[in-house]
Design a protein around this motif. Structure first.
Motif, PDB file in Angstrom:
ATOM      1  N   GLU A  61       0.698  -1.246   0.022  1.00 22.99           N
ATOM      2  CA  GLU A  61      -0.059   0.057  -0.107  1.00 22.99           C
ATOM      3  C   GLU A  61       0.903   1.301   0.080  1.00 22.99           C
ATOM      4  OE1 GLU A  61      -3.894  -0.182   2.385  1.00 22.99           O
ATOM      5  OE2 GLU A  61      -3.008   1.819   3.181  1.00 22.99           O
ATOM      6  N   ASP A  62       1.788   1.241   0.687  1.00 23.77           N
ATOM      7  CA  ASP A  62       2.799   2.316   0.807  1.00 23.77           C
ATOM      8  C   ASP A  62       3.415   2.523  -0.305  1.00 23.77           C
ATOM      9  OD1 ASP A  62       2.109   2.753   3.485  1.00 23.77           O
ATOM     10  OD2 ASP A  62       3.905   1.684   4.356  1.00 23.77           O
ATOM     11  N   LEU A  63       3.972   1.703  -0.970  1.00 25.06           N
ATOM     12  CA  LEU A  63       4.428   1.815  -2.281  1.00 25.06           C
ATOM     13  C   LEU A  63       3.482   2.428  -3.400  1.00 25.06           C
ATOM     14  CD1 LEU A  63       6.596  -1.550  -2.677  1.00 25.06           C
ATOM     15  CD2 LEU A  63       7.766   0.801  -3.167  1.00 25.06           C
ATOM     16  N   VAL A  64       2.683   1.939  -3.519  1.00 26.72           N
ATOM     17  CA  VAL A  64       1.510   2.406  -4.389  1.00 26.72           C
ATOM     18  C   VAL A  64       1.410   4.098  -4.080  1.00 26.72           C
ATOM     19  CG1 VAL A  64      -0.923   2.391  -5.154  1.00 26.72           C
ATOM     20  CG2 VAL A  64       0.463   0.178  -4.866  1.00 26.72           C
ATOM     21  N   ASN A  65       1.124   4.401  -2.854  1.00 27.20           N
ATOM     22  CA  ASN A  65       0.776   5.740  -2.284  1.00 27.20           C
ATOM     23  C   ASN A  65       2.061   6.587  -2.803  1.00 27.20           C
ATOM     24  OD1 ASN A  65      -1.845   5.697  -1.579  1.00 27.20           O
ATOM     25  ND2 ASN A  65      -1.492   4.491   0.166  1.00 27.20           N
ATOM     26  N   GLN A  66       3.249   5.968  -2.584  1.00 30.26           N
ATOM     27  CA  GLN A  66       4.418   6.788  -3.065  1.00 30.26           C
ATOM     28  C   GLN A  66       4.582   7.088  -4.224  1.00 30.26           C
ATOM     29  OE1 GLN A  66       8.127   4.800  -1.712  1.00 30.26           O
ATOM     30  NE2 GLN A  66       7.621   4.730   0.266  1.00 30.26           N
ATOM     31  N   ALA A  67       3.987   6.104  -5.071  1.00 30.87           N
ATOM     32  CA  ALA A  67       4.082   6.504  -6.508  1.00 30.87           C
ATOM     33  C   ALA A  67       2.981   7.237  -6.980  1.00 30.87           C
ATOM     34  CB  ALA A  67       3.885   4.991  -7.286  1.00 30.87           C
ATOM     35  N   ILE A  68       1.914   7.209  -6.257  1.00 29.27           N
ATOM     36  CA  ILE A  68       0.919   8.509  -6.593  1.00 29.27           C
ATOM     37  C   ILE A  68       1.282   9.761  -6.113  1.00 29.27           C
ATOM     38  CG2 ILE A  68      -1.391   9.133  -5.774  1.00 29.27           C
ATOM     39  CD1 ILE A  68      -2.214   6.078  -5.536  1.00 29.27           C
ATOM     40  N   LYS A  69       2.122   9.790  -4.984  1.00 33.18           N
ATOM     41  CA  LYS A  69       2.552  10.892  -4.342  1.00 33.18           C
ATOM     42  C   LYS A  69       3.553  11.704  -5.404  1.00 33.18           C
ATOM     43  CE  LYS A  69       2.114  12.109   0.413  1.00 33.18           C
ATOM     44  NZ  LYS A  69       2.167  10.975   1.518  1.00 33.18           N
ATOM     45  N   GLN A  70       4.356  10.737  -5.764  1.00 28.86           N
ATOM     46  CA  GLN A  70       5.402  11.367  -6.688  1.00 28.86           C
ATOM     47  C   GLN A  70       4.997  11.927  -8.040  1.00 28.86           C
ATOM     48  OE1 GLN A  70       7.950   8.008  -6.901  1.00 28.86           O
ATOM     49  NE2 GLN A  70       8.949   8.313  -5.026  1.00 28.86           N
ATOM     50  N   ASN A  71       3.738  11.775  -8.319  1.00 29.64           N
ATOM     51  CA  ASN A  71       2.987  12.208  -9.530  1.00 29.64           C
ATOM     52  C   ASN A  71       3.807  11.706 -10.762  1.00 29.64           C
ATOM     53  OD1 ASN A  71       1.314  13.088 -10.968  1.00 29.64           O
ATOM     54  ND2 ASN A  71       2.001  15.359 -10.865  1.00 29.64           N
ATOM     55  N   LEU A  72       3.890  10.482 -10.586  1.00 27.26           N
ATOM     56  CA  LEU A  72       4.821   9.724 -11.847  1.00 27.26           C
ATOM     57  C   LEU A  72       4.013   9.962 -12.996  1.00 27.26           C
ATOM     58  CD1 LEU A  72       6.048   6.211 -10.239  1.00 27.26           C
ATOM     59  CD2 LEU A  72       7.238   8.594 -10.323  1.00 27.26           C
ATOM     60  N   LYS A  73       4.978   9.988 -14.265  1.00 25.17           N
ATOM     61  CA  LYS A  73       4.303  10.429 -15.540  1.00 25.17           C
ATOM     62  C   LYS A  73       4.135   8.898 -15.939  1.00 25.17           C
ATOM     63  CE  LYS A  73       5.389  13.551 -19.037  1.00 25.17           C
ATOM     64  NZ  LYS A  73       6.522  14.261 -19.549  1.00 25.17           N
ATOM     65  N   VAL A  74       2.710   8.681 -16.905  1.00 30.50           N
ATOM     66  CA  VAL A  74       2.385   7.421 -17.517  1.00 30.50           C
ATOM     67  C   VAL A  74       2.724   7.718 -18.998  1.00 30.50           C
ATOM     68  CG1 VAL A  74       0.643   6.039 -17.880  1.00 30.50           C
ATOM     69  CG2 VAL A  74       0.635   7.052 -15.735  1.00 30.50           C
ATOM     70  N   THR A  75       3.575   6.864 -19.593  1.00 29.09           N
ATOM     71  CA  THR A  75       3.778   6.963 -21.021  1.00 29.09           C
ATOM     72  C   THR A  75       3.497   5.935 -21.900  1.00 29.09           C
ATOM     73  OG1 THR A  75       6.068   6.504 -20.654  1.00 29.09           O
ATOM     74  CG2 THR A  75       5.451   8.833 -20.860  1.00 29.09           C
TER      75      THR A  75
END
Ligand code: SER
Length: 597
Positions: free
Chosen positions: A504-518
């Motif tokens: 859950e933390d990993l997913v939320n970190q990825a969300i927080k980091q506002n990663l780009k989806v290409t």
């Protein structure tokens, strides 16, 4: 004599010569569309592209799509109805429109080089027009003036007949023009076409999808004009071989042969026997395909699983009627399906052991109670109506899906208190809301933005699971609604609290980091080379889309998956990811339910 293999290939080849790219069939289980339980037509997996999303294989596509239609399970047993069938289709995603679509369908059906059907036995229908959309004069004129079909053979019909998608659902839709073939003798072709005469059989549907239905009576123009066509493989195969019964084609003959062997009865011995054999052949083929799907669904009491259970149990009951006495016989049918479709849809062969285990399990379960249930049922037939409590008891104690009780009651000329049954059911909260709401009918995406977010969340979840549990974690299936995601994956143990928290933390970190989806388009080989994961099988060498989430300068990525999309552009829009439950789904398969808030 033309075989199913030759016919399927002929269709694809024809459209290839017309500039179409051949694409593989999508899964039977929809991923992004919470409003349908199964892929019921070739258009469902293509909905995002009908809305304007770019398809990696281009604007003109052709395919044979596996479909499951459950709204007329009760009709199965005649010569043309099926739960599982294949839809041959050609697609224009904002490319050609009415004139080209009609001309190509006519050429394929009537040209001596292709199907060479008798032109005199063909009639068509076009959309008559109503308050929402005008009469399709253009299609009418093309048939009359370009193709030169007599006016008497062109019917103008209302939405109920000449509109796709089915009138009550929202999403991409439009008027269609249908092509019918006279299956009576060639000497008696009527001069005037009457769509109510069952000897006129619909063989092809050209849908001109240019609208998006947003609510009852509310249509807006789509960004682009699309063509969606469909021709049922089983039906056209039977017509071309003059069989007048889809179940006599090579798509069923081996299965029927096996049922004849198991029951020691002949297919044509009586109407009752023929009907029972068709139902068994159809239902078990459908169940085998659903269980063998990459997004496998197994028998259960809810949603798609309930349909699988219902199909298998109905087949077993008809097997009993035929006097099949072997124990655990239904797997024999699955083996034939696996063999017959091995070169076209290898998944049944590949997953045959899993299918056999599921078939055996379900048969054992139902057999345990079937005899007693049938006895109980006979007792109930002393009354004119089977009340709700009794019907529920048959379901709860003896495993009779309500539809089986209804069917048995109908045979005896008595009725079932359906409302009472549902009340009982709600009390016991056995079925999910969706089943009660009768969601078998089909419908279209109406919550696209929410489901897109969940779709991206599924990629993040899989990547996180692989980081925490290891690379052996493989996706088994996912199901998304506008409110939650459900994700099944291969893993042998229950996850610990700590592991769940880490994921859950990993997913939320990825969300927080506002990663780009290409997204990039590659061949399957290239996709595999760059380490993209995914279950996509590219039989025709078509290009695939690879979605990458969060690639940094050192080429580290959070997730890279082969997937048709669509996805969000940046992860922060997902909000907060929360795992609600982790449980076993079936042997070796874990299930996670999660929400975004
Ligand atoms: N969607 C249309 C149908 O299923 C045409 O493919 O009939």
């Amino acid at each position: 004599m033309i075989t199913s293999k030759e016919l399927r290939q002929k269709y694809l080849d024809f459209f290839k010569t017309k500039g179409h790219t051949i694409i593989s069939s999508a899964s039977l289980i929809p991923e992004n569309d919470p409003t349908i339980l199964f892929t019921t037509a070739g258009m469902h997996p293509l909905v995002p592209y009908l809305f304007g999303e770019k398809h990696p294989a281009g604007k003109c596509l052709t395919n044979a799509q596996k479909c499951i239609r459950t709204n007329d399970i009760d009709e199965v047993g005649d010569i043309t109805h099926h739960t599982f069938f294949e839809m041959l289709g050609n697609w224009s995603l904002g490319d050609y429109f009415k004139e080209e679509a009609i001309a190509m369908s006519w050429e394929f059906l009537t040209s001596p080089q292709w199907l060479n059907l008798d032109k005199n036995r063909i009639a068509v229908s076009v959309f008559a027009g109503d308050n929402d959309v005008l009469f399709d004069q253009e299609a009418y004129d093309i048939w009359e003036n370009k193709i030169k079909i007599s006016k008497k053979k062109i019917a103008k019909l209302p939405k109920k007949d000449n509109w796709w998608n089915p009138v009550d659902s929202t999403g991409p839709c439009g008027p269609d023009t249908e092509i019918f073939y006279w299956v009576g003798t060639s000497e008696c072709v009527p001069e005037v076409f009457d769509s109510n005469n069952s000897l006129w059989v619909e063989i092809w549907n050209n849908v001109f999808m240019q609208y998006n239905k947003i609510a009852e009576g509310k249509y807006e123009l789509l960004k682009q004009r699309n063509v969606d066509t469909g021709m049922g493989l089983e039906r056209i195969l039977s017509i071309l071989n003059n069989l007048n019964d889809d179940y006599k084609t090579d798509l069923f003959s081996n299965i029927i042969f096996k049922i004849e062997y198991l029951s020691n009865k002949k297919y044509n011995a009586s109407n009752e026997i023929t009907k029972a054999m068709r139902i068994i052949a159809d239902h078990l083929k459908a169940a085998a395909f659903i269980i063998a799907d990459d997004k496998s669904i197994t028998p259960s009491n809810t949603n798609q699983g309930y349909i699988v259970r219902r199909l298998i149990r109905r087949a077993i009951r008809y097997g009993k009627q035929l006097g099949i006495s072997q124990v655990l016989w239904i797997k024999e049918i699955a083996k034939i399906v696996a063999h017959d479709y091995a070169s076209i849809y290898p998944e049944v062969q590949k997953n045959i052991n899993f299918v056999i285990v599921q078939f055996n399990k379900e048969e054992e379960k139902f057999n345990k109670t079937l005899e007693h249930g049938l006895k109980k049922f006979v007792e109930l037939t002393n009354n004119k109506t089977i009340d709700g409590i009794a019907a529920f008891n048959l379901y709860q104690t003896y495993g009779f899906p309500i539809e089986i009780t209804q069917e048995l009651a109908k045979e005896k000329g008595i009725s079932v208190d359906e409302v009472g049954y549902k009340q009982e059911l709600i009390k016991h909260q056995k079925l999910s809301r969706t089943v009660l709401a009768g969601m078998f009918k089909g419908g279209l995406i109406n919550a696209l933005p929410e489901t897109i977010k969940y779709h991206t969340a599924v990629h993040l979840l899989l990547a996180a699971l692989r980081q925490v549990l290891g690379k052996e974690v493989i996706q088994r299936g996912s199901n998304i609604t506008a409110e939650r995601l459900r994700f099944d994956f291969l893993y042998n143990e229950k996850m610990t609290k700590e592991q769940l928290q880490q994921v859950e933390d990993l997913v939320n970190q990825a969300i927080k980091q506002n990663l780009k989806v290409t997204c990039e388009e590659l061949t399957l080989e290239q996709a595999k080379q760059i380490g993209a994961i995914g279950v996509f099988e590219s039989k025709y060498g078509e290009r695939v889309k690879v979605y990458t989430i969060g690639q940094d300068q050192d080429n580290n990525v959070f997730s890279k998956e082969i997937c048709n999309g669509p996805h969000v552009k940046q992860t922060s829009i997902l909000g907060r990811f929360k795992i609600q439950k982790e449980e076993s789904s079936s042997a070796g398969v874990r299930r996670i339910k999660a929400i975004l808030d």
